[in-house]
Design a protein around this motif. Structure first.
Motif, short mmCIF file in Angstrom:
data_model
loop_
_atom_site.label_atom_id
_atom_site.label_comp_id
_atom_site.label_asym_id
_atom_site.label_seq_id
_atom_site.Cartn_x
_atom_site.Cartn_y
_atom_site.Cartn_z
N ARG A 21 0.84 -1.19 0.00
CA ARG A 21 0.00 0.00 0.00
C ARG A 21 0.88 1.24 0.00
O ARG A 21 2.02 1.19 0.45
N PRO A 22 0.34 2.36 -0.48
CA PRO A 22 1.14 3.60 -0.43
C PRO A 22 1.49 3.94 0.99
O PRO A 22 0.71 3.67 1.91
N HIS A 23 2.65 4.56 1.16
CA HIS A 23 3.07 4.93 2.52
C HIS A 23 2.17 6.05 3.06
O HIS A 23 1.96 7.05 2.42
N GLY A 24 1.68 5.89 4.26
CA GLY A 24 0.85 6.90 4.89
C GLY A 24 1.06 6.84 6.38
O GLY A 24 1.81 6.03 6.88
N THR A 25 0.36 7.66 7.11
CA THR A 25 0.47 7.59 8.56
C THR A 25 -0.79 8.12 9.19
O THR A 25 -1.68 8.58 8.50
N GLY A 26 -0.88 8.06 10.52
CA GLY A 26 -2.09 8.45 11.23
C GLY A 26 -2.19 9.94 11.39
O GLY A 26 -1.34 10.70 10.94
N PRO A 27 -3.21 10.41 12.07
CA PRO A 27 -3.44 11.84 12.18
C PRO A 27 -2.48 12.52 13.12
O PRO A 27 -2.05 11.95 14.10
N LEU A 28 -2.16 13.75 12.81
CA LEU A 28 -1.42 14.61 13.73
C LEU A 28 -2.35 15.74 14.12
O LEU A 28 -2.59 16.64 13.33
N LEU A 313 -0.28 19.16 16.63
CA LEU A 313 -0.14 20.49 16.03
C LEU A 313 -1.43 20.98 15.39
O LEU A 313 -1.60 22.17 15.16
N GLY A 314 -2.32 20.05 15.08
CA GLY A 314 -3.54 20.44 14.38
C GLY A 314 -3.27 20.74 12.92
O GLY A 314 -3.71 21.76 12.39
N VAL A 315 -2.54 19.82 12.26
CA VAL A 315 -2.20 20.01 10.86
C VAL A 315 -2.36 18.69 10.10
O VAL A 315 -2.29 17.61 10.69
N THR A 316 -2.57 18.82 8.80
CA THR A 316 -2.43 17.70 7.88
C THR A 316 -1.18 17.97 7.05
O THR A 316 -1.01 19.09 6.55
N VAL A 317 -0.30 16.98 6.94
CA VAL A 317 0.99 17.23 6.30
C VAL A 317 1.33 16.13 5.30
O VAL A 317 0.70 15.07 5.26
N ILE A 352 7.77 22.40 7.63
CA ILE A 352 8.33 22.27 8.97
C ILE A 352 9.63 21.49 8.89
O ILE A 352 9.69 20.39 8.32
N THR A 353 10.70 22.04 9.48
CA THR A 353 12.01 21.39 9.44
C THR A 353 12.56 21.05 10.82
O THR A 353 13.55 20.32 10.93
N LYS A 354 11.93 21.62 11.87
CA LYS A 354 12.43 21.33 13.22
C LYS A 354 11.30 21.58 14.23
O LYS A 354 10.55 22.54 14.11
N VAL A 355 11.20 20.68 15.24
CA VAL A 355 10.26 20.86 16.34
C VAL A 355 11.02 20.61 17.64
O VAL A 355 11.58 19.54 17.86
N ASP A 356 11.05 21.62 18.49
CA ASP A 356 11.74 21.50 19.78
C ASP A 356 13.16 20.99 19.60
O ASP A 356 13.61 20.08 20.30
N ALA A 369 8.67 13.12 17.08
CA ALA A 369 8.97 14.30 17.90
C ALA A 369 7.78 14.68 18.78
O ALA A 369 7.93 14.96 19.97
N LEU A 370 6.59 14.67 18.20
CA LEU A 370 5.40 15.03 18.96
C LEU A 370 5.06 13.99 20.02
O LEU A 370 4.49 14.31 21.08
N ALA A 371 5.41 12.71 19.77
CA ALA A 371 5.11 11.65 20.73
C ALA A 371 5.83 11.85 22.05
O ALA A 371 5.38 11.39 23.09
#
Length: 400
Positions: A21-28, A313-317, A352-356, A369-371
């Motif tokens: 399947r195409p690469h995907g991921t869950g919601p952020l 973050l409340g974003v779709t990326v 986005i290139t960096k978080v914390d 990073a968010l986890a």
């Protein structure tokens, strides 16, 4: 988060054809990450024979005191003789054997087999009302199921209550509750320590009500599923690592301590890149009981997850690549109205290139990073807009 993680493969299904399947991921936050569908295809796994339970022995030193000649004296420490030491070893081994068998007798009736049109997995009876907790990748896109109890009897119908792919958990509910349904007892996750003996109970490779043993190898692991191999693409923090064998069909079952308590839901098995898609023996991961209770409890009460306890973050990326065709960040496709990103001034098109201070090159690195962060925490987010690099402070919201 720094460091690298092993590639992970989902362990839910054992009776399906492989399909990519195409690469995907869950919601952020509140929207799905990526634009491709979540993978639901299975993978084949090597069959691992359960490790033999090791008998733990302990030898005690017995002290006796005596007096001589009425003048007093020092108590002499005496070591047990060969026969006494053997008896003590046999007693210790017998106690361990009893603990194993008691745990199986008390918890295995709470572990069920879940069958969908696509495959097979496991589940744990959550309460006496017929609610069963399992992995989101076990239920997949199905809404109806056949559930077989470890205690036997005809398969029972069940329906989906809700699925939470971002945490790879779901709850289904039996259409009718049989008499004697036995809910599991969940442990306090904070009491789980490395070295604890654990038993993995489930239906690996379609072998119903199977039990394997091992120890807790580590706690607090943050690991990511493979979205292209039947997982949800979720990045899950605080997982319990175990050496107990976890094979296809074990997903959604129970990782149990010798106090007859569920300490986690087996979810992932690591894969060794040198073995291709083969499982790396003795490296599996379970969602901790505290997370299971928090998420499943909200689904049972509200029909959905209202507070994940995880940062968002409340974003779709989607991922982007640089001029060298290497991963170079994640582009914001959309922002949630009133969400953390919008409040901080982030916009669709920003990369986005960096978080914390953690470099962000892929969608997976962003979820990792968010986890490791918490809702309400304020962190710097570095991004590129119109060729200019900027940094903004973002007060994190809650992952939906």
């Amino acid at each position: 988060m720094s460091g690298s993680h092993p590639a992970l493969a989902r362990s839910a299904r054992s009776r399906r054809l492989d399909r990519g399947r195409p690469h995907g991921t869950g919601p952020l936050g509140t929207g799905p990450l990526g634009t491709g569908p979540l993978g639901t295809g299975p993978r084949r796994s090597r069959v691992l024979l359960p490790a033999a339970a090791a008998a733990l022995t302990a030898t005690a030193l017995l002290a006796t005191g005596c007096t001589s000649g009425g003048t007093g004296g020092h108590a002499a420490a005496q070591t047990p003789g060969p026969v006494q030491a053997a008896d003590q070893q046999a007693s210790s081994a017998g106690d361990l054997q009893t603990a194993y068998t008691n745990a199986v007798k008390k918890v295995l009736p709470s572990v069920v087999s879940i069958t969908t049109a696509a495959g097979l997995g496991s589940g744990v009876v959550y309460d006496g009302q017929g609610d069963i907790v399992t992995n989101a990748h076990v239920v997949g896109n199905a809404t109806t199921f056949q559930v077989s109890l470890a205690t036997g009897g005809r398969p029972l119908g069940a329906k989906l209550v809700a699925s939470y792919p971002a945490g790879d958990l779901a709850v289904i509910k039996l259409d009718s509750v049989p008499s004697g349904l036995q809910p599991a007892t969940f442990a306090d996750s904070s009491s789980v320590v490395v070295g604890d003996i654990v038993l993995a109970m489930g239906n690996p490779l379609g072998l119903s009500s199977s039990v394997t043993e091992g120890i807790v190898s580590a706690t607090g692991r943050t690991v990511s599923e493979s979205a292209s191999d039947g997982g949800t693409g979720a990045t899950i923090p605080d997982m319990v690592q175990t050496s107990a064998a976890i094979n296809p069909g074990n997903s959604g079952g129970a990782l149990v301590n010798l106090n007859d308590q569920v300490i986690g839901i087996p979810t992932l098995a690591a894969t060794d890149p040198q073995l291709g898609s083969g499982a790396a023996p003795g490296i599996g991961f379970a969602i901790p009981a505290s997370t299971v209770q928090r998420i499943a409890g909200q689904i049972v009460q509200n029909g959905k997850v209202t507070n994940s306890g995880r940062a968002g973050l409340g974003v779709t990326v989607r991922g982007v690549v640089g001029s060298d065709f290497q991963p170079a960040g994640v582009a914001i496709v959309s922002v949630t109205k009133g969400g953390a990103a919008e409040k901080a001034g982030l916009q669709a098109g920003d990369v986005i290139t960096k978080v914390d201070n953690a470099p962000i090159t892929t969608v997976q690195s962003l979820t990792a990073a968010l986890a490791g962060l918490k809702p309400g925490q304020q962190v710097p987010v570095t991004y590129e807009r119109d060729g200019t690099t900027k940094t903004v402070q973002v007060t994190l919201g809650t992952l939906g």
